[in-house]
Write a protein that holds these residues in place. Sequence first.
Motif, PDB file in Angstrom:
ATOM      1  N   UNK A 144       0.833  -1.222   0.109  1.00  0.00           N
ATOM      2  CA  UNK A 144      -0.006   0.084   0.011  1.00  0.00           C
ATOM      3  C   UNK A 144       0.825   1.238   0.115  1.00  0.00           C
ATOM      4  N   UNK A 145       2.015   1.145  -0.029  1.00  0.00           N
ATOM      5  CA  UNK A 145       3.010   2.199  -0.279  1.00  0.00           C
ATOM      6  C   UNK A 145       3.674   2.908   0.971  1.00  0.00           C
ATOM      7  N   UNK A 146       3.236   2.196   2.108  1.00  0.00           N
ATOM      8  CA  UNK A 146       3.488   2.999   3.469  1.00  0.00           C
ATOM      9  C   UNK A 146       5.163   2.884   3.566  1.00  0.00           C
TER      10      UNK A 146
ATOM     11  N   UNK B 163      -2.652   6.514   8.018  1.00  0.00           N
ATOM     12  CA  UNK B 163      -3.319   6.126   6.857  1.00  0.00           C
ATOM     13  C   UNK B 163      -3.738   7.479   6.045  1.00  0.00           C
ATOM     14  N   UNK B 164      -4.308   8.296   6.756  1.00  0.00           N
ATOM     15  CA  UNK B 164      -4.835   9.359   6.109  1.00  0.00           C
ATOM     16  C   UNK B 164      -3.650  10.113   5.166  1.00  0.00           C
TER      17      UNK B 164
ATOM     18  N   UNK C 152      -1.049   8.893   4.243  1.00  0.00           N
ATOM     19  CA  UNK C 152      -0.674   7.930   2.939  1.00  0.00           C
ATOM     20  C   UNK C 152      -1.565   8.205   1.878  1.00  0.00           C
ATOM     21  N   UNK C 153      -2.821   8.248   2.160  1.00  0.00           N
ATOM     22  CA  UNK C 153      -3.660   8.462   1.055  1.00  0.00           C
ATOM     23  C   UNK C 153      -3.452   9.882   0.433  1.00  0.00           C
TER      24      UNK C 153
ATOM     25  N   UNK D  35      -0.698   9.542  -1.913  1.00  0.00           N
ATOM     26  CA  UNK D  35      -1.210   8.948  -3.067  1.00  0.00           C
ATOM     27  C   UNK D  35      -1.742   9.794  -3.936  1.00  0.00           C
ATOM     28  N   UNK D  36      -2.799  10.671  -3.489  1.00  0.00           N
ATOM     29  CA  UNK D  36      -3.547  11.299  -4.279  1.00  0.00           C
ATOM     30  C   UNK D  36      -2.776  12.511  -4.988  1.00  0.00           C
TER      31      UNK D  36
ATOM     32  N   UNK E  56       0.365  12.283  -5.651  1.00  0.00           N
ATOM     33  CA  UNK E  56       1.264  11.473  -6.782  1.00  0.00           C
ATOM     34  C   UNK E  56       0.348  11.085  -7.998  1.00  0.00           C
ATOM     35  N   UNK E  57      -0.874  10.802  -7.714  1.00  0.00           N
ATOM     36  CA  UNK E  57      -1.818  10.944  -9.221  1.00  0.00           C
ATOM     37  C   UNK E  57      -1.990  12.085  -9.710  1.00  0.00           C
TER      38      UNK E  57
ATOM     39  N   UNK F 245       0.001  14.428  -9.815  1.00  0.00           N
ATOM     40  CA  UNK F 245       1.053  14.676 -10.624  1.00  0.00           C
ATOM     41  C   UNK F 245       1.383  13.836 -11.963  1.00  0.00           C
ATOM     42  N   UNK F 246       1.203  12.651 -11.730  1.00  0.00           N
ATOM     43  CA  UNK F 246       1.206  11.642 -13.000  1.00  0.00           C
ATOM     44  C   UNK F 246       0.329  12.028 -14.004  1.00  0.00           C
TER      45      UNK F 246
ATOM     46  N   UNK G  62       8.383  11.895  -8.533  1.00  0.00           N
ATOM     47  CA  UNK G  62       7.142  11.279  -8.918  1.00  0.00           C
ATOM     48  C   UNK G  62       6.826  10.118  -8.351  1.00  0.00           C
TER      49      UNK G  62
END
Lengths: 142, 142
Positions: A57-59, A85-86, A88-89, A92-93, A95-96, A98-99, A142
């Motif tokens: 999960x990328x932690x 967890x928040x 990390x979320x 992730x958001x 990074x998204x 950015x991508x 990235x």
Amino acid sequence: MLTIGTLAKRTGTKVQTIRYYEQIGLMPEPGRTEGGQRRYGDAELDRLAFIRHSRQLGFPLDAIRELLDLSDAPDRPCHEADEIARRQLKLVEQRMERLKALRAELKRMVKECSGGNASQCRVLEVLRDHSECLTEHDQIGV
Amino acid sequence: MLTIGTLAKRTGTKVQTIRYYEQIGLMPEPGRTEGGQRRYGDAELDRLAFIRHSRQLGFPLDAIRELLDLSDAPDRPCHEADEIARRQLKLVEQRMERLKALRAELKRMVKECSGGNASQCRVLEVLRDHSECLTEHDQIGV
DNA sequence: ACTTGAACCTACAGTAGCTAGAGGATGTAA
DNA sequence: TTACATCCTCTAGCTACTGTAGGTTCAAGT
């Protein structure tokens, strides 16, 4: 009693990675055979599964360390785990987002390439000329 | 003639990073003053800008090396550059897919956390129990 | 001409999270 | 007993930088 190889197979981890986790204190030092080989029990299997799942999960390992501490102390309030967890979320958001921008730019490059030689290449041209770019200066990770 | 600091500012790069690029052969060895300090011209500025822009688009240094070679040889056909860009686009798209799944899982964890203590924590529970998970074994590189 | 201070120099260590290899010991099944 | 997979430790390598220590140079101001 499980060998390190069995543990590895069951959790989809490389043997070296398990030893690495032990080295950095994420996994406990297990018992050994007389000959010095590691032998594990089910508690270690669970712990490693927890770690791997968290990694998937990328932690980052630091965060996993905190989560494991919490998991070991059932009476502590859970908002810390929630916090992690928040966080990390959110990451992730970001990074998204950015991508998404990258994808747009790359698509544009590829689409406009007409297939001549390098001197007319749209791809190279776009890379050369930052000014036609949507992407900001400092967003490299990235 | 530009100092390394000026080059750094103009391209949004750290000074050490420029020296690092020189060390790995991505940037040429520049001229020096009598005292031994690096002095750059516009060609180097352009080259560095190209590198940085490519990095911002997520290209690895190896790919950038290839792109620079192409850029230096205007007569070579451009489909190689196109290839590299397509590869990068594909990578970005894969990463996005991956992040989407992660986001879903993390959202679920966070949403279901009711705020009790660690023993009832949904976040920890989900991490412990891989079986309720959407995520596959071997997808760690996010 | 002299002084000051920012910017430069080299060299090395450290970051995350593993992964690979050398060179040798152990465990187990036939 | 013998073969051979698996284990052991130790060290180095990967990407792409970033930081620090200890010292030098440059350019501007007086």
